[in-house]
Design an enzyme around this catalytic site. Sequence first.
Site, PDB file in Angstrom:
ATOM      1  N   VAL A 184      38.438  49.240  21.848  1.00 23.37           N
ATOM      2  CA  VAL A 184      39.214  48.268  22.653  1.00 23.37           C
ATOM      3  C   VAL A 184      38.868  48.289  24.303  1.00 23.37           C
ATOM      4  O   VAL A 184      38.543  49.264  24.514  1.00 23.37           O
ATOM      5  CB  VAL A 184      40.587  48.253  22.633  1.00 23.37           C
ATOM      6  CG1 VAL A 184      41.306  47.354  23.190  1.00 23.37           C
ATOM      7  CG2 VAL A 184      41.317  48.545  21.287  1.00 23.37           C
TER       8      VAL A 184
ATOM      9  N   ASP B  15      51.463  50.396   9.130  1.00 20.72           N
ATOM     10  CA  ASP B  15      50.766  51.331  10.070  1.00 20.72           C
ATOM     11  C   ASP B  15      51.590  51.365  11.341  1.00 20.72           C
ATOM     12  O   ASP B  15      51.180  51.317  12.628  1.00 20.72           O
ATOM     13  CB  ASP B  15      49.374  50.905  10.646  1.00 20.72           C
ATOM     14  CG  ASP B  15      48.412  52.127  11.061  1.00 20.72           C
ATOM     15  OD1 ASP B  15      48.802  53.250  10.733  1.00 20.72           O
ATOM     16  OD2 ASP B  15      47.613  51.851  11.717  1.00 20.72           O
TER      17      ASP B  15
ATOM     18  N   ILE C  28      38.939  50.790  26.998  1.00 22.51           N
ATOM     19  CA  ILE C  28      40.345  51.596  27.118  1.00 22.51           C
ATOM     20  C   ILE C  28      40.958  52.065  25.896  1.00 22.51           C
ATOM     21  O   ILE C  28      42.006  52.889  25.855  1.00 22.51           O
ATOM     22  CB  ILE C  28      41.439  50.515  27.696  1.00 22.51           C
ATOM     23  CG1 ILE C  28      41.574  49.341  26.594  1.00 22.51           C
ATOM     24  CG2 ILE C  28      40.829  49.872  28.927  1.00 22.51           C
ATOM     25  CD1 ILE C  28      42.579  48.209  26.916  1.00 22.51           C
TER      26      ILE C  28
END
Length: 605
Positions: A21, A156, A13
């Site tokens: 992932v 991030d 995904i």
Amino acid sequence: MSATNNFSETCRIGKGGYGTVYKAVLLICDGNNASPIDEVNKEELPNRHINTVAIKRIFDRVDNQGEHGFLSEIEMLSKCKHQNVVSLFGLCYEENEMVLIYEYVSNGSLEDYLGDNDKPVNLNWAQCMQISLDIAHRIKYLHTSTKDKPTIIHRDIKSANILLDNNWVAKIGDFGFSKLNNTNQQSRTLVTSTIAGTSLYLDPEYSSTGKLNKKSDVYSFGVVLFEIMCGTLKEMVDPNIIEADENNFMLYGGLNQDSLDTYSRIAYQCLEETQAKRPTMEVVIEELEKAILSQKNSKDNLHISLGDIKLATENFSDDKCIKKGRYWKQYDGEIPRADTSANHEHTSTVIVKRFDSMSEEGPQRFLTEIKVLVEFKHKNIVSLVGYCAEMGERIIVYEHALNGRLNKYVQDASLTWMQRINICIDVARGLAFLQRGGVTGEDDQGMIHGDIKSGSILLDAEWNAKISNLELASSKWKPEKWKHDGDDYGSLGFLDPTREDYITQESDMYSLGVLLLEMFSGRFAWELEPLSFYKDKYGRCDPTDLINQVAFDGIKEQISANSCEKLFGVALYCGAYKGNRAVIEKLEEALQAHIGSNRVKITRT
């Protein structure tokens, strides 16, 4: 390996510079040990729960950044347990594999909904502001030290790392670059030898000097705020997404200028070049709350949240459904509404019209109807309470009509002759208002309703008639092909047989004539002959014979010959495409004739 089908592409995904992932289903026990569901007997594991999870397989990079990120995430998420921070269920560290198992967040990342994407839903301005505030609160949580958690600098913050759950609540993920700050030195600046983060979101002062503090996250968040603002505005004005018209801004979240100004101002402040000039997250939260408040207080804001509508209709329950059309369903419900005069909230009973957003016709009909309801406000046209344009939904919320639709009473003798005449007058007045262009009375702004019928007429608690179902309305100078295509739409019988291809204002007048005949005869439109038949057969008929042969048995005794003659004459008059002003006058004469005849009867008694 089993849960991901050996890390199959069909399970993937997402992918980034540090890992891939996958989506999978595992059994998670209270101790966080995980197993694929096909390898265990669920009945023997009462403390285990089936979970859809996100499995992140981290690359084993030459620079060792993959391993550093793996260990960092474990450290951060073990110290940072919060409902709005993505939960870490478990990990795997064997045979050179580094795998993290997170909760699965169903609506993906914020990045998926901004700019060019193929998502079936678009986020509107009100939703995006709430998501922005959610993110700000999550960052503040990370930046605040407690006895259980030190200060965390994420390093991030970006739209790809903001995940949205099934309720569209934001969660922060990906702590691979995060840094811990000592609990009693949370305001100090760290000096790092390795610059980490995503370049477009990177704090310029940190990038050039290596000095890292909480204001570095503030800068990154400022970039996200601008992504949200620009992405949302694009959705509202892009002609490829929606037909451009003057209501675009209103339809996609009720954009308020004060709200936009406040939002953009704090976004600019977050992007100051130096860390010292940037606001704290506390200030950011305060300004975002002001932007949301400006939005809610906007006089032009008619947007109703999808959540409120789902609550009102019990998630569009069949039990709440009161009517179905070809491209929509209508529901009863109660919507919370703010009472500014009393400074509290109350509920309003409403009608919720949910268009089929998966069809080509549904969204276009939604736009047509809401545009007309905004522009044409009249006591005999249904009032707009609000609308919803969220998550691909297209919903209009009307005022409630206690007595339902007029077609329920065509054959109901409890609806008296006098009530029927008054209802016909109301319909004629509402239609005249549409046809003459509303309050301005400009001919070039006049509208064709396109679907006048007893099923389109709502009746309030005092039996006042309200014209509804304006989804087929069009400007009179732009006739459209007749769009009804079946008995289930309830429009057959109201259609002028001489105008099968196009509708005009005269078509609406013909339909009004059929409605008058329904009220007089107690027969539904599809049971009636064309108006020309009644003109030929009964045009010169004695009113008493007309009452005996055509009038509804349930109200025959209430109808005077004079009022019968006048109302029946108006129905034939409509069939001859005459003007609506004369129709109203003649209907009022029919009402006065009925009132006069009743006075005579009372005097004789």
